[in-house]
Design a protein around this motif. Structure first.
Motif, mmCIF file in Angstrom:
data_model
loop_
_atom_site.group_PDB
_atom_site.id
_atom_site.type_symbol
_atom_site.label_atom_id
_atom_site.label_comp_id
_atom_site.label_asym_id
_atom_site.label_seq_id
_atom_site.Cartn_x
_atom_site.Cartn_y
_atom_site.Cartn_z
ATOM 1 N N SER A 85 0.838 -1.335 -0.137
ATOM 2 C CA SER A 85 -0.128 -0.199 0.081
ATOM 3 C C SER A 85 0.756 1.345 -0.008
ATOM 4 O O SER A 85 0.160 2.273 0.246
ATOM 5 N N GLY A 86 2.175 1.037 0.071
ATOM 6 C CA GLY A 86 2.984 2.203 0.051
ATOM 7 C C GLY A 86 2.885 2.932 1.387
ATOM 8 O O GLY A 86 3.209 4.278 1.337
ATOM 9 N N GLY A 87 2.592 2.243 2.485
ATOM 10 C CA GLY A 87 2.840 2.775 3.633
ATOM 11 C C GLY A 87 1.368 3.091 4.422
ATOM 12 O O GLY A 87 1.384 3.710 5.351
ATOM 13 N N ALA A 88 0.182 3.150 3.251
ATOM 14 C CA ALA A 88 -1.006 3.659 3.707
ATOM 15 C C ALA A 88 -1.733 2.846 4.916
ATOM 16 O O ALA A 88 -2.423 3.184 5.571
ATOM 17 N N VAL A 89 -1.457 1.468 4.846
ATOM 18 C CA VAL A 89 -1.986 0.597 5.655
ATOM 19 C C VAL A 89 -0.962 -0.433 6.307
ATOM 20 O O VAL A 89 -0.070 -0.719 5.525
ATOM 21 N N GLY A 90 -1.419 -0.994 7.516
ATOM 22 C CA GLY A 90 -0.659 -2.061 8.053
ATOM 23 C C GLY A 90 0.508 -1.883 8.886
ATOM 24 O O GLY A 90 0.898 -0.421 8.874
ATOM 25 N N THR A 91 0.923 -2.605 9.414
ATOM 26 C CA THR A 91 2.050 -2.279 10.264
ATOM 27 C C THR A 91 3.318 -2.796 9.549
ATOM 28 O O THR A 91 3.041 -3.779 8.895
ATOM 29 N N TRP A 92 4.514 -2.577 10.147
ATOM 30 C CA TRP A 92 5.777 -3.402 9.608
ATOM 31 C C TRP A 92 5.517 -4.866 9.916
ATOM 32 O O TRP A 92 5.236 -5.462 10.963
ATOM 33 N N ALA A 93 6.089 -5.595 8.761
ATOM 34 C CA ALA A 93 6.113 -7.134 8.859
ATOM 35 C C ALA A 93 7.326 -7.617 8.019
ATOM 36 O O ALA A 93 7.779 -6.743 7.073
ATOM 37 N N GLU A 94 8.010 -8.510 8.310
ATOM 38 C CA GLU A 94 9.403 -9.098 7.906
ATOM 39 C C GLU A 94 9.011 -9.193 6.435
ATOM 40 O O GLU A 94 8.075 -9.831 5.960
ATOM 41 N N PRO A 95 9.756 -8.486 5.462
ATOM 42 C CA PRO A 95 9.681 -8.667 3.909
ATOM 43 C C PRO A 95 9.747 -10.124 3.603
ATOM 44 O O PRO A 95 10.784 -11.171 3.988
#
Length: 230
Positions: A85-95
């Protein structure tokens, strides 16, 4: 929305047949075109006419650009919600990237061994197991052909859901724990989530399904071809 995505430098970038799918807005894809802002990632998707429902673990979503659903088959790509989302939603997650391919009809008797999964992809087997209708294989090469900066090691998995053979593949950045043991654990989480959602959405099916060829390179080549596309 933040001015920049803190995950951008850590996020996986697909290449080869998946190139450009995870490019951030404003970046250029493999063809040199500017990537438009992506639609919001999906929490889940129904594939193969609704027989198989796919969702990512917490922090991971489906890239709507990749979802394909046709009668009897389907495909989806799972990655960090925040990256998609380009930083719009969600929290950091391991790539990482996980591909889900719903293939031909089959039954548990048709599932390959970990050795057969390795043979189908032309890689050496580092580890894996076959238990309770779920087969996994950790392979020594191929991961860096799909993911830019990816580890050569990657994971494959196979199981049957509502009469369909389902293939999973996990790609992770170089030296990521997901390229080693944690990758198998993550595939098991994804498999369990697909099973739960699919059983809720569809009636129970017979475990034999319709006639399908036995385990061989041709059958699993359709699930695990070099492009990871259906």
């Amino acid at each position: 929305m933040p001015a920049s995505n803190p995950d951008a430098d850590k996020g996986p970038r697909a290449k080869g047949p998946l190139a450009g799918l995870l490019a951030q807005p404003g970046e250029t894809d493999a063809s040199g075109q500017t990537r438009p802002r992506m639609p919001m990632p999906l929490a889940k998707a129904r594939l193969a006419g609704g027989d198989v429902v796919v969702a990512g673990p917490e922090g991971y979503c489906l890239d709507p650009k990749t979802v394909q659903s046709r009668p009897g088959r389907g495909f989806a790509l799972i990655a960090s919600c925040r990256i998609l989302s380009g930083g719009a939603v969600g929290t950091w997650a391991e790539p990482m990237l996980i591909t889900v391919t719903v293939g031909p009809k089959g039954a548990n008797d048709d599932l390959p061994s970990p050795e057969a999964l390795a043979q189908a992809t032309g890689a050496a087997l580092l580890g894996g197991e076959s238990s309770a209708g779920f087969v996994t294989a950790n392979l020594d090469r191929g991961g860096d052909t799909i993911l830019e900066g990816g580890d050569q090691r990657h994971w494959r998995g196979a199981f049957v859901q509502n009469g369909h053979l389902v293939g999973l593949a996990l790609y992770a950045p170089k030296d990521s724990a997901f390229a080693a043991q944690q990758g198998g654990t993550m595939l098991a989480r994804v498999k369990a989530q697909i099973a739960t959602l699919s059983l809720q959405a569809a009636p129970a099916r017979t475990t034999r399904g319709t006639a399908a060829p036995g385990p061989n390179k041709g059958l699993f080549g359709r699930l695990f071809d070099g492009k990871d596309l259906p």
